[in-house]
Motif scaffolding. Structure first.
Motif, PDB file in Angstrom:
ATOM      1  N   ALA A 126      -1.372  10.743 -11.887  1.00 47.47           N
ATOM      2  CA  ALA A 126      -2.276  11.129 -12.876  1.00 47.47           C
ATOM      3  C   ALA A 126      -3.743  11.664 -12.009  1.00 47.47           C
ATOM      4  O   ALA A 126      -4.292  12.686 -12.259  1.00 47.47           O
ATOM      5  N   ALA A 127      -3.795  10.929 -11.012  1.00 49.63           N
ATOM      6  CA  ALA A 127      -5.042  10.967 -10.289  1.00 49.63           C
ATOM      7  C   ALA A 127      -4.897  12.458  -9.462  1.00 49.63           C
ATOM      8  O   ALA A 127      -6.083  12.920  -9.321  1.00 49.63           O
ATOM      9  N   GLU A 128      -3.691  12.643  -8.954  1.00 49.30           N
ATOM     10  CA  GLU A 128      -3.523  13.828  -8.028  1.00 49.30           C
ATOM     11  C   GLU A 128      -3.707  15.007  -9.091  1.00 49.30           C
ATOM     12  O   GLU A 128      -4.245  16.056  -8.607  1.00 49.30           O
ATOM     13  N   ALA A 129      -3.148  15.024 -10.430  1.00 45.12           N
ATOM     14  CA  ALA A 129      -3.303  16.206 -11.403  1.00 45.12           C
ATOM     15  C   ALA A 129      -4.774  16.382 -11.583  1.00 45.12           C
ATOM     16  O   ALA A 129      -5.112  17.623 -11.674  1.00 45.12           O
ATOM     17  N   GLU A 138     -15.854  14.823  -5.690  1.00 43.18           N
ATOM     18  CA  GLU A 138     -15.725  13.787  -4.570  1.00 43.18           C
ATOM     19  C   GLU A 138     -15.359  12.391  -5.467  1.00 43.18           C
ATOM     20  O   GLU A 138     -14.614  11.659  -4.800  1.00 43.18           O
ATOM     21  N   VAL A 139     -15.484  12.295  -6.773  1.00 41.02           N
ATOM     22  CA  VAL A 139     -15.242  11.167  -7.608  1.00 41.02           C
ATOM     23  C   VAL A 139     -13.950  11.064  -7.750  1.00 41.02           C
ATOM     24  O   VAL A 139     -13.150  10.040  -7.551  1.00 41.02           O
ATOM     25  N   ARG A 144      -8.294   9.199  -6.462  1.00 39.43           N
ATOM     26  CA  ARG A 144      -7.051   9.488  -5.769  1.00 39.43           C
ATOM     27  C   ARG A 144      -6.767   8.576  -4.747  1.00 39.43           C
ATOM     28  O   ARG A 144      -5.617   8.042  -4.543  1.00 39.43           O
ATOM     29  N   ASP A 145      -7.855   8.445  -3.686  1.00 40.97           N
ATOM     30  CA  ASP A 145      -7.669   7.526  -2.431  1.00 40.97           C
ATOM     31  C   ASP A 145      -7.105   6.075  -2.833  1.00 40.97           C
ATOM     32  O   ASP A 145      -6.483   5.532  -2.220  1.00 40.97           O
ATOM     33  N   ASP A 146      -8.123   5.607  -3.952  1.00 40.29           N
ATOM     34  CA  ASP A 146      -8.019   4.080  -4.504  1.00 40.29           C
ATOM     35  C   ASP A 146      -6.513   4.037  -4.990  1.00 40.29           C
ATOM     36  O   ASP A 146      -6.095   2.932  -4.517  1.00 40.29           O
ATOM     37  N   ARG A 150      -3.666   1.630  -3.838  1.00 36.00           N
ATOM     38  CA  ARG A 150      -3.115   0.562  -4.705  1.00 36.00           C
ATOM     39  C   ARG A 150      -1.619   0.603  -4.611  1.00 36.00           C
ATOM     40  O   ARG A 150      -1.008  -0.272  -4.711  1.00 36.00           O
ATOM     41  N   LEU A 151      -0.994   1.723  -4.628  1.00 36.74           N
ATOM     42  CA  LEU A 151       0.677   2.074  -4.691  1.00 36.74           C
ATOM     43  C   LEU A 151       1.012   1.409  -3.248  1.00 36.74           C
ATOM     44  O   LEU A 151       2.066   0.872  -3.275  1.00 36.74           O
ATOM     45  N   GLN A 152       0.257   1.569  -2.261  1.00 36.94           N
ATOM     46  CA  GLN A 152       0.712   1.094  -0.904  1.00 36.94           C
ATOM     47  C   GLN A 152       0.691  -0.274  -0.838  1.00 36.94           C
ATOM     48  O   GLN A 152       1.823  -1.114  -0.414  1.00 36.94           O
ATOM     49  N   PHE A 153      -0.319  -0.857  -1.579  1.00 36.92           N
ATOM     50  CA  PHE A 153      -0.155  -2.367  -1.322  1.00 36.92           C
ATOM     51  C   PHE A 153       0.752  -3.008  -2.108  1.00 36.92           C
ATOM     52  O   PHE A 153       1.524  -3.806  -1.781  1.00 36.92           O
ATOM     53  N   VAL A 154       0.848  -2.517  -3.552  1.00 30.50           N
ATOM     54  CA  VAL A 154       2.020  -3.094  -4.637  1.00 30.50           C
ATOM     55  C   VAL A 154       3.350  -2.702  -3.851  1.00 30.50           C
ATOM     56  O   VAL A 154       4.252  -3.786  -4.017  1.00 30.50           O
ATOM     57  N   GLU A 155       3.498  -1.652  -3.416  1.00 31.32           N
ATOM     58  CA  GLU A 155       4.921  -1.429  -2.736  1.00 31.32           C
ATOM     59  C   GLU A 155       5.406  -2.011  -1.644  1.00 31.32           C
ATOM     60  O   GLU A 155       6.496  -2.371  -1.477  1.00 31.32           O
TER      61      GLU A 155
END
Length: 255
Positions: A126-129, A138-139, A144-146, A150-155
């Motif tokens: 959703a953030a990428e879209a 920039e926001v 998107r970066d956050d 988050r995905l890297q941490f959870v996965e």
């Protein structure tokens, strides 16, 4: 004087015998559960009274997650509260009730953990879209970066052990959660609460017997485990058994 010394020695020997007897009983027969964990699910215990330098023992503690990102527990409702012996008549009455001893269920790499990963993926998509529609923002780039982090941490970094249920009858819980390779029952305490008029309930949770000693053979493998959120993947596989008293011990560690 000699009598006091002998009495003191007898108390020490009796205490050691009781402790060793408890360990023997816990490890006798088939394990109640046997899970293959990683360093994501096992943290080194630090502290002045538990440092391995003090007594030569290196200790680990189970690392687990609560489902969801808010204070609410999705499986804790009025029916579950009554099952656990709590009254949910109103918020103030619930918040005044003391903690109760219960059995807590942890599930390894189960549906709740996988749904957490999937939610993180969807949030990133959703953030990428949104960023694609406004690439100069920039926001949105930061969002998107956050979500990517988050995905890297959870996965790849977060514990895959998820708190999925609680009950007062271990046998009934084991019937409800029969997979002994993924689901383990541990004694603990739960103190539920509710905040305002929001739906759902939260709880303070404490596990008992969630620590285990590392056998000398594997001590060097586990000694280097430190909480490093820049590392990803698995460095080790740890076979952990839970015995007749639901207390864990290390069967093997391999990299």
């Amino acid at each position: 004087m000699k009598r006091a010394v002998w009495l003191g020695l007898g108390v020490v020997l009796l205490s050691n015998a009781v402790a060793l007897g408890g360990v023997w009983y816990n490890r006798s027969g088939e394990p109640e559960a046997q899970l293959l964990l990683s360093e994501r699910e096992l943290q080194r215990v630090h502290g002045s009274w538990l440092r391995d330098e003090d007594d030569g023992v290196l200790r680990l503690q189970l690392s687990w997650q609560r489902p969801g990102e808010s204070w609410q527990l999705p499986w804790l409702n009025e029916a579950k509260l009554r099952e656990l012996g709590f009254s949910a008549s109103d918020e103030q009455a619930l918040n005044r009730q003391p903690a109760r001893e219960v059995w807590l269920v942890l599930e390894l790499d189960g549906p709740l953990y996988r749904s957490q990963v999937e939610q993180a993926r969807q949030a990133l998509s959703a953030a990428e879209a949104e960023l694609q529609a406004k690439p100069e923002s920039e926001v949105l780039q930061q969002a998107r970066d956050d979500r990517r982090r988050r995905l890297q941490f959870v996965e790849q970094q977060a514990s895959r052990l998820m708190l999925v249920d609680a009950g007062v009858d271990a046998q009934l819980l084991r019937q409800r959660w029969p997979d002994r390779q993924r689901q383990v029952l541990l004694a603990g305490r739960i103190e539920p609460y509710r905040q305002g008029s929001e739906g759902g309930y939260g709880a303070s949770i404490r596990l008992e017997n969630d620590r285990l000693s590392v056998p000398y053979t594997y001590r060097e493998l586990a000694r280097g485990w430190e909480r490093n959120y820049d590392q990803t993947g698995f460095k080790a596989q740890v076979e952990v058994a839970f015995g007749r008293r639901h207390e864990p011990w290390v069967l093997s560690i391999r990299q």
